[in-house]
Motif scaffolding. Structure first.
Motif, PDB file in Angstrom:
ATOM      1  N   UNK A 138       7.656   4.695   6.680  1.00  0.00           N
ATOM      2  CA  UNK A 138       9.092   4.947   6.596  1.00  0.00           C
ATOM      3  C   UNK A 138       9.526   6.174   7.396  1.00  0.00           C
ATOM      4  N   UNK A 175       1.240   4.559  -0.381  1.00  0.00           N
ATOM      5  CA  UNK A 175       1.320   5.792   0.383  1.00  0.00           C
ATOM      6  C   UNK A 175       1.435   5.516   1.872  1.00  0.00           C
ATOM      7  N   UNK A 176       0.997   4.346   2.327  1.00  0.00           N
ATOM      8  CA  UNK A 176       1.180   4.019   3.732  1.00  0.00           C
ATOM      9  C   UNK A 176       2.646   3.697   3.992  1.00  0.00           C
ATOM     10  N   UNK A 209       0.889  -1.161   0.000  1.00  0.00           N
ATOM     11  CA  UNK A 209       0.000   0.000   0.000  1.00  0.00           C
ATOM     12  C   UNK A 209       0.927   1.211   0.000  1.00  0.00           C
ATOM     13  N   UNK A 261      14.571   2.460  -0.861  1.00  0.00           N
ATOM     14  CA  UNK A 261      13.472   3.381  -0.630  1.00  0.00           C
ATOM     15  C   UNK A 261      13.902   4.452   0.368  1.00  0.00           C
ATOM     16  N   UNK A 262      13.732   5.688   0.008  1.00  0.00           N
ATOM     17  CA  UNK A 262      14.067   6.771   0.928  1.00  0.00           C
ATOM     18  C   UNK A 262      15.477   7.290   0.759  1.00  0.00           C
ATOM     19  N   UNK A 278      16.578   8.237  -2.142  1.00  0.00           N
ATOM     20  CA  UNK A 278      16.584   9.148  -3.278  1.00  0.00           C
ATOM     21  C   UNK A 278      16.703   8.462  -4.618  1.00  0.00           C
ATOM     22  N   UNK A 312      14.621   6.314  -5.742  1.00  0.00           N
ATOM     23  CA  UNK A 312      13.292   6.242  -6.316  1.00  0.00           C
ATOM     24  C   UNK A 312      12.284   6.825  -5.335  1.00  0.00           C
ATOM     25  N   UNK A 313      11.129   7.132  -5.835  1.00  0.00           N
ATOM     26  CA  UNK A 313      10.093   7.596  -4.927  1.00  0.00           C
ATOM     27  C   UNK A 313       9.165   6.425  -4.677  1.00  0.00           C
ATOM     28  N   UNK A 314       8.307   6.550  -3.686  1.00  0.00           N
ATOM     29  CA  UNK A 314       7.433   5.430  -3.363  1.00  0.00           C
ATOM     30  C   UNK A 314       6.410   5.198  -4.455  1.00  0.00           C
ATOM     31  N   UNK A 315       6.262   6.151  -5.343  1.00  0.00           N
ATOM     32  CA  UNK A 315       5.265   5.967  -6.388  1.00  0.00           C
ATOM     33  C   UNK A 315       5.855   5.291  -7.611  1.00  0.00           C
ATOM     34  N   UNK A 353       4.993   5.286   2.823  1.00  0.00           N
ATOM     35  CA  UNK A 353       5.601   6.603   3.051  1.00  0.00           C
ATOM     36  C   UNK A 353       5.469   6.996   4.527  1.00  0.00           C
TER      37      UNK A 353
END
Lengths: 248, 256
Positions: free
Chosen positions: B116, B110-111, B108, B245-246, B248, B250-253, B113
């Motif tokens: 993290x 955005x969760x 999921x 992740x986090x 830089x 990539x983004x979570x999207x 994000x």
């Protein structure tokens, strides 16, 4: 507590989303105003450590937030622009889940959850599924979860999106109170949301901070008159949309 | 210094206008009182509780129900007695479908994000949660196989291969599919994978393919090994993605 953003840059493929932004933040409420696509969300995500920087650094009390790692995250409360949820969670379960991720457990987590739900006006909805909440209620839940760990740095991305006027006033009051002893950064493109509560406002355009100051200072610099509205100042910097002929 | 002073003066001016509600002090005091009760007694227990993050009630109910039905049919059902190979090949992967929603919470986006930015590193949280839930699936599956073992004509090795191979392959396939689907779509994909597994299991018995039998055991062993390797590869890949992740890259999207 001091948060220093030192020439921070972020690049997406060939586009610079944030261009060497610098700022020094101490206790208080900071408003980040700008049009959609100005780079506000990218900047906030870098402040939260969700995104890495491509240049520059962010320091918390003189220490790089990447090196601080979990010590920094413990200080942080974050409301993403569009926060997700697990479909099967109720409001209470969602709050307790985030509480456990923030290291809060047991009776304390439950008490804190209840107080925060009361604070955002969701005390009657503890057993409601998150997916059944309206947009505004979900946003209030997002605000409540961001406060669970009593964060010293509170980052809110478009916190008032979807809130009705009464809820917005309640939210503003809450943020004004919280900003007394912590750093609160809120991004929005709704000018009145920050006009009354922000101690300091940043105008962000095309990845850069083009102007900053208190409301009075911005009015003075932008309009040459402290009695004008901040909306006018905003339009002065960001340009007024020309009405299209067929809509007039 | 000038900016600080200006900011402080502005705040003072605003406070004096009393724009904030009357209850705010009371609320903030209540929260401050609560903060003093905050305990940090057992970091390990706190981490486990955070990682598992309350597995869905329905997940546990489905698991219990699956176990009861499997044991009941396995001991007394006529189909389980006549076709035990198909019985275990079809029913064991079903367990994965029931738990995939909880295992796949990580997707999921955005969760993720939100997760993290909390106390624990998201990679540790997610991998621990995934490992524990998957481990529980296999404990249940093994317990079920041991329970029906007395009624099975072949040896335990055959029973394990016929049951666990489709389960391992389905699991690895679903972990792969988690990259492309999430939520309800993932659930549908899970049922599609399960449907294909079930069709294959039945076809392998009644068609000319004849999957089952002692002469096919080396193939089953190979398939089982492939399932284990594929699962490990997907698991490690997930760990790699989450580590990046986090930072830089990539983004979570993006991919996750």
């Amino acid at each position: 507590m001091e948060l220093v953003i030192d020439h921070v840059t972020k690049k997406y493929k060939n586009k610079l989303a944030v261009k060497g932004v610098s700022a020094r933040l101490t206790q208080g409420v900071y408003g980040l105003l700008g049009d959609n696509g100005a780079g506000k969300t990218t900047l906030l995500r870098m402040i939260c450590g969700v995104l890495g920087t491509d240049g520059g650094e962010i320091l918390c009390d003189g220490e790089n937030i990447v090196e601080m790692d979990d010590r920094y995250r413990e200080l942080l409360g974050y409301l993403p622009q569009d926060f997700g949820y697990y479909p099967s969670f109720t409001v209470m379960e969602f709050m307790l889940y985030i509480a456990s991720l923030k290291g809060l457990t047991g009776v304390y987590a439950r008490q804190k959850t209840k107080v925060l739900l009361q604070k955002v006006g969701l005390e009657q909805n503890g057993r409601t599924k998150v997916r059944a909440l309206s947009g505004g209620m979900r946003q209030r839940l997002g605000i409540a979860q961001s406060l669970l760990n009593d964060p010293k740095i509170l980052v809110l991305d478009e916190p008032t999106a979807g809130l009705d006027p009464r809820e917005r006033v309640r939210f503003r009051n809450m943020i004004a109170a919280l900003g007394k002893d912590r750093i609160v950064i809120l991004s929005t493109h709704i000018v009145p949301d920050v006009e009354e509560i922000a101690d300091w406002i940043f105008f962000m355009k095309d990845g850069e901070i083009i102007e900053q100051g208190t409301v009075e200072r911005l009015k003075r610099v932008g309009l040459g008159d402290e009695n004008g509205s901040l909306e006018k100042v905003y339009l002065h910097y960001f340009g007024e949309e020309e009405p299209e002929d067929d809509l007039v | 210094m000038g900016i600080e002073l200006e900011k402080a003066l502005y705040r003072y001016g605003r406070e004096s206008r009393k724009i904030v509600c009357e209850r705010r002090e009371e609320n903030v005091l209540k929260l401050m009182e609560l903060e003093q009760k905050r305990s940090l007694k057992n970091p390990l227990a706190d981490f486990v509780s955070a990682s598992l993050g309350m597995p869905g009630k329905y997940c546990v109910v489905w698991q219990a129900l699956w176990f009861a039905v499997f044991c009941l049919l396995g001991r007394s059902g006529s189909f389980a007695k006549e076709e035990p190979e198909i019985f275990v090949s079809v029913l064991l992967p079903l367990l994965i479908v029931f738990t995939i929603e909880d295992i796949s919470r990580i997707y999921h986006q955005s969760l993720l994000e939100l997760e993290s930015t909390t106390k624990y590193p998201v990679v540790r949280i997610v991998m621990f949660r995934m490992s524990v839930l998957t481990f529980l699936d296999y404990v249940l599956a093994l317990a079920g196989l041991l329970f029906i073992r007395p009624g099975f004509q072949g040896n335990m090795e055959e029973l394990l291969l016929y049951g666990l191979t489709p389960m391992l392959l389905s699991e690895a396939a679903l972990w792969r599919l988690m990259r492309y689907f999430k939520g309800e779509e993932l659930k549908a994909a899970g049922f599609a994978v399960y449907g294909m597994t079930a069709v294959l299991a039945v076809a392998g018995r009644y068609s000319s393919w004849q999957f089952y039998g002692a002469e096919r055991l080396p193939v089953w062993k190979l398939a089982c090994l492939a399932g284990v390797v594929w699962g490990i590869v997907e698991y490690c890949q997930l760990g790699k993605d989450l580590k990046r992740y986090g930072t830089g890259h990539r983004s979570c999207h993006e991919k996750i």
